[in-house]
Design a protein around this motif. Structure first.
Motif, short mmCIF file in Angstrom:
data_model
loop_
_atom_site.label_atom_id
_atom_site.label_comp_id
_atom_site.label_asym_id
_atom_site.label_seq_id
_atom_site.Cartn_x
_atom_site.Cartn_y
_atom_site.Cartn_z
N THR A 61 -63.39 36.92 17.25
CA THR A 61 -62.07 36.30 17.31
C THR A 61 -61.49 36.40 18.71
OG1 THR A 61 -60.75 38.29 16.83
CG2 THR A 61 -61.66 37.08 14.92
N ALA A 62 -60.35 35.76 18.89
CA ALA A 62 -59.67 35.83 20.18
C ALA A 62 -59.27 37.26 20.53
CB ALA A 62 -58.44 34.92 20.18
N ALA A 63 -59.10 38.11 19.51
CA ALA A 63 -58.76 39.51 19.78
C ALA A 63 -59.87 40.20 20.55
CB ALA A 63 -58.49 40.24 18.47
N ASP A 64 -61.11 39.80 20.31
CA ASP A 64 -62.22 40.39 21.05
C ASP A 64 -62.16 40.05 22.53
OD1 ASP A 64 -64.01 41.74 19.05
OD2 ASP A 64 -63.88 39.76 18.13
N LYS A 119 -67.74 49.36 13.54
CA LYS A 119 -67.98 48.37 12.49
C LYS A 119 -68.74 47.17 13.03
CE LYS A 119 -63.65 49.70 10.21
NZ LYS A 119 -62.32 49.24 9.73
N GLY A 120 -68.85 47.05 14.33
CA GLY A 120 -69.44 46.01 15.15
C GLY A 120 -70.23 44.94 14.42
N PRO A 121 -70.71 43.98 15.18
CA PRO A 121 -70.76 43.99 16.65
C PRO A 121 -69.42 43.70 17.33
CG PRO A 121 -71.67 41.94 15.80
CD PRO A 121 -71.39 42.81 14.61
N TYR A 122 -68.43 43.18 16.55
CA TYR A 122 -67.13 42.88 17.14
C TYR A 122 -66.05 43.70 16.44
CZ TYR A 122 -69.75 39.09 19.27
OH TYR A 122 -70.68 38.38 19.98
N LEU A 123 -64.82 43.48 16.81
CA LEU A 123 -63.72 44.25 16.22
C LEU A 123 -63.70 44.15 14.71
CD1 LEU A 123 -60.57 43.62 18.47
CD2 LEU A 123 -61.52 45.85 17.85
N PHE A 124 -64.02 42.95 14.19
CA PHE A 124 -63.97 42.72 12.75
C PHE A 124 -65.37 42.42 12.22
CE2 PHE A 124 -59.91 41.26 14.61
CZ PHE A 124 -59.12 42.29 14.14
N GLY A 125 -66.30 43.28 12.58
CA GLY A 125 -67.66 43.12 12.11
C GLY A 125 -68.36 41.97 12.82
N ASP A 128 -55.68 33.71 5.51
CA ASP A 128 -56.92 34.50 5.62
C ASP A 128 -56.56 35.99 5.55
OD1 ASP A 128 -59.20 35.91 6.61
OD2 ASP A 128 -59.88 34.14 7.68
N PRO A 129 -57.23 36.78 4.72
CA PRO A 129 -56.93 38.22 4.65
C PRO A 129 -57.08 38.93 5.99
CG PRO A 129 -58.32 37.56 2.81
CD PRO A 129 -58.25 36.38 3.73
N LEU A 130 -57.84 38.35 6.90
CA LEU A 130 -58.04 38.98 8.21
C LEU A 130 -56.87 38.74 9.16
CD1 LEU A 130 -60.11 40.64 9.83
CD2 LEU A 130 -61.10 38.48 10.62
N ARG A 131 -55.94 37.83 8.77
CA ARG A 131 -54.84 37.49 9.68
C ARG A 131 -54.01 38.71 10.06
NH1 ARG A 131 -53.40 33.21 13.14
NH2 ARG A 131 -51.19 33.44 13.60
N GLY A 132 -53.69 39.55 9.08
CA GLY A 132 -52.87 40.73 9.37
C GLY A 132 -53.57 41.70 10.31
N PRO A 133 -54.81 42.12 10.02
CA PRO A 133 -55.52 43.01 10.95
C PRO A 133 -55.70 42.40 12.34
CG PRO A 133 -56.59 43.04 8.80
CD PRO A 133 -55.54 41.96 8.74
N TYR A 134 -55.94 41.11 12.39
CA TYR A 134 -56.08 40.40 13.67
C TYR A 134 -54.81 40.53 14.51
CZ TYR A 134 -56.01 36.05 16.53
OH TYR A 134 -55.88 35.11 17.53
N LEU A 135 -53.65 40.26 13.90
CA LEU A 135 -52.38 40.39 14.62
C LEU A 135 -52.11 41.84 15.00
CD1 LEU A 135 -50.12 37.93 12.58
CD2 LEU A 135 -51.16 37.53 14.82
N ARG A 136 -52.45 42.73 14.10
CA ARG A 136 -52.24 44.15 14.37
C ARG A 136 -52.97 44.58 15.62
NH1 ARG A 136 -55.49 49.07 11.65
NH2 ARG A 136 -54.32 50.80 12.56
#
Length: 217
Positions: free
Chosen positions: A156-159, A146-152, A92-100
């Motif tokens: 995710t668990a990051a939230d 960018k809300g409503p969450y970290l990735f729009g 998933d392209p979001l995997r890198g930003p999520y880990l970051r």
């Protein structure tokens, strides 16, 4: 696929481990709690130091696996329950930003707010893990816009890690409660898993307070 082995969370109510409790509730995981009375110093007892020599919660045990450190536990648990869809897949392209953003919490945010609260300079740029407090807060606020969450719109668990942390850091005035942060925390707290985790912590607190009264009464 849900892993059949029960997860044990070493937990102290209303501490950093409360975020992991919320994550377990959000995942619908099979888990048990080992509650530590930090006022009695149980986190420094040999039984727990054999799990985490640093004497810090949270820590989890899953079969023969021991995981400490908040971000590591979040990564482990969210990947363990892929059906909950709280972690982007490896492709998933979001995997890198999520880990970051998971790693950024412990490597930059916490050191920045501790130094800021203690009125300490961050140190020379080549040695500081975060640069400056203002830069960290500006980056976080921009991401939350960018809300409503970290990735729009994708939760995710990051939230869970970030919203839990921002709840207590804004509450203790370690972080200025700007509009983006407050709305983010308020939105997070409407989730049913958060309410369940808070109810568990409240019950555990009452139990621990009762034990203290028994010991000192």
């Amino acid at each position: 696929m849900t892993n059949p082995r029960r997860i044990t969370l070493y937990h102290a109510p209303r501490t950093r481990s409360s975020g992991i409790l919320t994550l377990l509730e959000e995942l619908g995981a099979d888990y048990e709690l080992r509650t530590l009375d930090t006022k009695a110093g149980e986190q420094r007892a040999p039984a727990f130091l054999s799990v985490n020599p640093l004497g810090k919660v949270p820590a989890i045990v899953h079969g023969d696996v021991v995981v400490t450190e908040q971000a590591a536990i979040v990564i482990y648990l969210a990947d363990l329950y892929p059906e909950a869809k709280l972690a982007p897949a490896l492709d998933d392209p979001l995997r890198g930003p999520y880990l970051r953003w998971l790693v950024l919490y412990g490597s930059a945010f916490e050191p920045a707010i501790v130094d800021h609260a203690m009125k300490r300079d961050p140190g020379p740029p080549a040695m500081s893990p975060y640069g400056s407090y203002d830069a960290v807060m500006e980056m976080l606020t921009a991401q939350l816009r960018k809300g409503p969450y970290l990735f729009g719109k994708r939760f995710t668990a990051a939230d869970i890690l970030w919203a839990t942390a921002l709840g207590w850091t804004t509450g203790f005035k370690l972080v200025p409660p700007n509009l983006e942060l407050l709305r983010y925390v308020e939105r997070f707290r409407t989730r049913s898993a958060v309410a369940r985790a808070e109810a568990i912590d409240e019950r555990l607190n009452r139990q621990l307070d009762g034990e203290i009264e028994t010991r000192t009464g």
